[in-house]
Design a protein around this motif. Structure first.
Motif, short mmCIF file in Angstrom:
data_model
loop_
_atom_site.label_atom_id
_atom_site.label_comp_id
_atom_site.label_asym_id
_atom_site.label_seq_id
_atom_site.Cartn_x
_atom_site.Cartn_y
_atom_site.Cartn_z
N UNK A 176 11.46 6.63 8.25
CA UNK A 176 11.97 7.93 7.81
C UNK A 176 12.76 7.80 6.52
N UNK A 177 13.65 6.82 6.46
CA UNK A 177 14.47 6.63 5.27
C UNK A 177 13.60 6.27 4.06
N UNK A 178 12.66 5.36 4.25
CA UNK A 178 11.79 4.95 3.16
C UNK A 178 10.95 6.11 2.64
N UNK A 179 10.33 6.86 3.53
CA UNK A 179 9.51 7.98 3.11
C UNK A 179 10.33 9.05 2.41
N UNK A 180 11.52 9.31 2.92
CA UNK A 180 12.38 10.32 2.30
C UNK A 180 12.77 9.91 0.88
N UNK A 222 11.29 -2.50 -0.84
CA UNK A 222 10.32 -3.26 -1.62
C UNK A 222 8.98 -3.49 -0.92
N UNK A 223 8.94 -3.36 0.38
CA UNK A 223 7.69 -3.58 1.12
C UNK A 223 6.74 -2.41 1.11
N UNK A 224 7.13 -1.32 0.51
CA UNK A 224 6.31 -0.11 0.52
C UNK A 224 5.53 0.01 -0.77
N UNK A 225 4.25 0.30 -0.65
CA UNK A 225 3.39 0.47 -1.81
C UNK A 225 3.24 1.96 -2.07
N UNK A 226 3.47 2.35 -3.30
CA UNK A 226 3.37 3.76 -3.67
C UNK A 226 1.95 4.02 -4.19
#
Length: 80
Positions: A36-40, A74-78
């Motif tokens: 939730x935090x990452x997506x927000x 950092x682990x999330x790819x946009x």
């Protein structure tokens, strides 16, 4: 179940508030809260001019309030 309320925008920072953070911080687990935090943060920093997201809420077991940027996830790819 998690309502983000815009408080203000000051230069490159948006400030948000979660009045009832119990579901986020204590009920959806560590992975759910992290997602939730990452997506927000990633979504909000996609808005031109927004680099920082300040989220204010009562800290719980799985999430902490604070100032976030994309670098905090950092682990999330946009994908565009």
């Amino acid at each position: 179940n998690i309502l983000l309320e815009k408080v203000s925008i000051n230069k490159d920072t948006i400030k948000l508030k979660i009045k009832d953070s119990d579901y986020l911080t204590n009920q959806i687990g560590s992975t759910g809260a992290a997602q939730y935090m990452a997506q927000s943060v990633i979504n909000l920093t996609s808005v031109p001019g927004i680099t920082y997201v300040l989220i204010v809420f009562k800290e719980g077991s799985h999430a902490s309030p604070g100032l976030y940027t994309r670098k905090d996830f950092p682990g999330y790819i946009i994908v565009q």
